[in-house]
Motif scaffolding. Structure first.
Motif, mmCIF file in Angstrom:
data_model
loop_
_atom_site.group_PDB
_atom_site.id
_atom_site.type_symbol
_atom_site.label_atom_id
_atom_site.label_comp_id
_atom_site.label_asym_id
_atom_site.label_seq_id
_atom_site.Cartn_x
_atom_site.Cartn_y
_atom_site.Cartn_z
ATOM 1 N N PRO A 27 1.019 -1.328 0.145
ATOM 2 C CA PRO A 27 0.140 -0.153 0.443
ATOM 3 C C PRO A 27 0.741 1.015 -0.317
ATOM 4 N N GLN A 28 0.279 2.312 -0.637
ATOM 5 C CA GLN A 28 1.346 3.960 -0.744
ATOM 6 C C GLN A 28 1.614 4.434 0.610
ATOM 7 N N ALA A 29 2.735 5.427 0.132
ATOM 8 C CA ALA A 29 1.810 6.273 1.408
ATOM 9 C C ALA A 29 2.265 5.631 2.807
ATOM 10 N N LEU A 30 4.195 5.059 2.327
ATOM 11 C CA LEU A 30 3.985 3.948 4.128
ATOM 12 C C LEU A 30 4.314 5.171 4.841
ATOM 13 N N GLU A 31 4.901 6.649 4.378
ATOM 14 C CA GLU A 31 5.450 7.272 5.203
ATOM 15 C C GLU A 31 5.208 8.811 5.343
ATOM 16 N N ASN A 36 -4.134 8.262 5.461
ATOM 17 C CA ASN A 36 -3.577 9.401 5.030
ATOM 18 C C ASN A 36 -4.478 10.364 3.728
ATOM 19 N N LYS A 37 -4.437 11.334 4.098
ATOM 20 C CA LYS A 37 -4.855 12.729 2.977
ATOM 21 C C LYS A 37 -5.603 11.955 1.787
ATOM 22 N N PRO A 38 -7.038 12.412 1.652
ATOM 23 C CA PRO A 38 -7.147 11.394 0.412
ATOM 24 C C PRO A 38 -6.433 12.879 -0.992
ATOM 25 N N ILE A 39 -5.697 12.279 -2.159
ATOM 26 C CA ILE A 39 -5.055 12.927 -2.966
ATOM 27 C C ILE A 39 -5.906 13.085 -4.105
ATOM 28 N N GLY A 94 5.103 11.940 -8.567
ATOM 29 C CA GLY A 94 4.963 11.928 -6.450
ATOM 30 C C GLY A 94 4.700 12.755 -6.636
ATOM 31 N N LEU A 95 4.398 12.806 -4.922
ATOM 32 C CA LEU A 95 3.654 13.716 -4.279
ATOM 33 C C LEU A 95 4.095 13.945 -2.893
ATOM 34 N N GLN A 96 4.179 15.168 -1.931
ATOM 35 C CA GLN A 96 4.929 15.212 -0.877
ATOM 36 C C GLN A 96 3.470 16.434 -0.090
ATOM 37 N N LYS A 97 3.544 15.998 1.206
ATOM 38 C CA LYS A 97 2.531 16.873 2.290
ATOM 39 C C LYS A 97 3.667 17.806 2.696
ATOM 40 N N VAL A 98 2.858 18.684 2.272
ATOM 41 C CA VAL A 98 3.677 20.247 2.755
ATOM 42 C C VAL A 98 2.635 21.023 4.155
ATOM 43 N N GLU A 99 2.878 21.192 4.918
ATOM 44 C CA GLU A 99 1.832 21.599 5.614
ATOM 45 C C GLU A 99 0.183 21.352 5.736
ATOM 46 N N GLY A 100 0.119 20.041 5.608
ATOM 47 C CA GLY A 100 -1.242 19.932 5.047
ATOM 48 C C GLY A 100 -1.562 19.135 3.960
ATOM 49 N N GLN A 101 -0.746 20.022 3.014
ATOM 50 C CA GLN A 101 -1.549 20.064 1.262
ATOM 51 C C GLN A 101 -0.254 19.085 0.513
ATOM 52 N N TRP A 102 -1.191 18.396 0.151
ATOM 53 C CA TRP A 102 -0.022 17.389 -1.002
ATOM 54 C C TRP A 102 0.094 18.383 -2.544
ATOM 55 N N GLN A 103 1.736 18.307 -2.583
ATOM 56 C CA GLN A 103 2.416 19.016 -3.655
ATOM 57 C C GLN A 103 2.763 18.061 -4.455
ATOM 58 N N VAL A 104 3.437 18.232 -5.710
ATOM 59 C CA VAL A 104 3.735 17.577 -6.515
ATOM 60 C C VAL A 104 4.933 17.737 -6.645
ATOM 61 N N THR A 105 6.076 16.510 -7.017
ATOM 62 C CA THR A 105 7.414 17.157 -6.329
ATOM 63 C C THR A 105 8.108 15.648 -7.485
ATOM 64 N N GLU A 106 6.996 15.059 -8.314
ATOM 65 C CA GLU A 106 8.403 14.508 -9.731
ATOM 66 C C GLU A 106 6.845 13.604 -10.760
ATOM 67 N N THR A 107 7.749 14.360 -11.533
ATOM 68 C CA THR A 107 6.360 13.724 -12.577
ATOM 69 C C THR A 107 7.372 12.351 -13.278
ATOM 70 N N ARG A 108 6.616 11.298 -14.079
ATOM 71 C CA ARG A 108 7.434 11.014 -14.487
ATOM 72 C C ARG A 108 6.718 9.714 -16.117
ATOM 73 N N GLY A 109 6.938 10.009 -17.137
ATOM 74 C CA GLY A 109 6.188 9.679 -18.293
ATOM 75 C C GLY A 109 6.181 8.441 -19.023
ATOM 76 N N SER A 110 5.911 8.440 -19.827
ATOM 77 C CA SER A 110 6.093 7.154 -20.186
ATOM 78 C C SER A 110 5.261 6.338 -21.126
ATOM 79 N N THR A 111 5.963 5.508 -22.382
ATOM 80 C CA THR A 111 4.231 4.729 -23.046
ATOM 81 C C THR A 111 5.122 3.477 -23.587
ATOM 82 N N CYS A 112 4.059 2.808 -23.729
ATOM 83 C CA CYS A 112 4.245 0.859 -22.898
ATOM 84 C C CYS A 112 3.358 0.757 -24.286
ATOM 85 N N ARG A 113 4.019 -0.649 -25.131
ATOM 86 C CA ARG A 113 3.136 -1.453 -26.013
ATOM 87 C C ARG A 113 3.287 -2.637 -25.431
#
Ligand SMILES: [Zn+2]
Length: 368
Positions: free
Chosen positions: A36-40, A191-194, A321-340
């Motif tokens: 499950p996500q959000a272990l931290e 954790n707080k929903p995104i 990827g997101l990080q919670k800063v002062e109670g608010q989710w903020q996007v910290t990282e994005t990564r894209g790909s296309t898969c066959r």
């Protein structure tokens, strides 16, 4: 074959990896864990999956040539990949988004518009396929208007996903003809929903290309102007992540010159000019762009652009990827790909149903 990328900050998980290695032996060289996500407590992540310009490819079968497509195409094959990503990432932390031009482009699309029409009660195979695959949203593409508004309206009724089109207005008004956006909730354990806002905008070219169908009924306004209007509204409505699902190319050109006041393509311009967008999913130009970053001129932040080719050949997989800063989710990282999708003999159960119904009108073999 492009493997599904490891997700952000993934960890090996041997048992699951072994199970999937058996099922998807050729498809999955590496596997992320199913923990499950959000272990931290202050981090979260989600995965967006995207298709675009499917153009009525459901089965991997070319009705005109009477043989399978090469390279392989269609929602049937993409659905196996969608299931795989859901299994790896956790179905609750993924969203499935189509960026438009879904119902036109093959004999299949024409048949269910003109011969055994959805207007007369037929079940639309593309809506059926998308419902089986549990799409969350679809942006209305220009080719959705090709068969006229009654066919589009019936397709929309049959589709479980929300059909988005923020810049398509009821004629002579400022009232959107389709939902401008939706906000989806990703629930995290303990954790707080995104909250993920998905904005849908289409190329305004339909005003010209489908004038006979839309004139006096619908108005099409500019993509950039529409994004500027809605992104702040979505943030105010509580969106932590903003995804712009734009049925438009990444360039800034127009095939119709100055015949309309708004450009045909605006994907990159929106990312550069409108603050607050995290991911742009583009379409329309049939280009395969796994990942490209541009800098927003106002905020200086990097915005991920991704475009999943056409005809159901690839699935866009975007990890956020997101990080919670002062109670608010903020996007910290994005990564894209296309898969066959890997070559697979497995036919999804819903596709077996679909093949039977297709044989009602097709005398050709429907292929794998
Ligand atoms: Zn298009």
């Amino acid at each position: 074959m492009d493997p599904i990328p490891r997700r952000l900050r993934s960890r090996p998980f041997a048992v699951v990896a072994l199970a999937f290695a058996v099922v998807f032996a050729s498809a999955v060289p590496t596997l992320a864990d199913a923990t499950p996500q959000a272990l931290e407590s202050n981090t979260g992540r989600l995965t967006l999956m995207s298709t675009t310009d499917v153009h009525a490819r459901v089965l991997n079968w070319d009705y005109l040539a009477d043989k399978p497509y090469a390279p392989a195409r269609g929602l049937g094959r993409i659905s196996t990949l969608v299931n795989q990503v859901r299994a790896e990432r956790g179905a609750d932390s993924t969203l499935l988004i189509d960026v438009g031009d879904s119902i036109q482009g093959t004999a299949l699309g024409s048949y269910y518009a003109n011969i055994d029409s959805v207007v007369d009660g037929a079940k639309h195979p593309v809506a059926t396929a998308m419902n089986y695959m549990r799409y969350d949203t679809m942006t209305v593409g220009n080719h959705e208007f090709n068969f006229g508004l009654p066919v589009l309206s019936e397709f929309q009724k049959q589709l479980d996903a929300t059909l988005l089109g923020a810049n398509v207005l009821q004629h002579g008004t400022s009232t959107p003809a389709f939902a401008p956006y939706v906000i989806k909730t990703i629930n995290l354990k303990g954790n707080k929903p995104i909250r993920v806002g998905i904005l849908g905008i289409t190329t305004p070219g339909s005003a010209l290309w489908d004038r006979t169908h839309v004139s006096g009924k619908l108005d099409f306004v500019g993509g950039l102007e529409t994004a500027r209007t809605y992104v702040p509204k979505m943030r105010a409505a509580g969106a932590d992540v903003i995804v712009a699902a734009l049925h438009t190319g990444l360039g800034s050109d127009s095939s119709y010159g100055d015949q309309l006041p708004y450009p045909e393509n605006f994907g990159t311009v929106v990312a550069e000019e409108v603050p607050g967008i995290d991911v742009v999913l583009a379409g329309h130009s049939h280009t395969n762009v796994p990942q490209r970053f541009v800098q927003n001129k106002q905020t200086g932040r990097q915005v991920l652009l991704s475009q999943a080719g056409s005809h159901g050949q690839v699935l866009g997989v975007i990890d956020v990827g997101l990080q919670k800063v002062e109670g608010q989710w903020q996007v910290t990282e994005t990564r894209g790909s296309t898969c066959r999708p890997a070559a697979s003999r497995t036919t999804p159960p819903w596709l077996r149903w679909f093949r039977r119904s297709t044989k009602r009108w097709s005398t050709t073999s429907t292929g794998p």
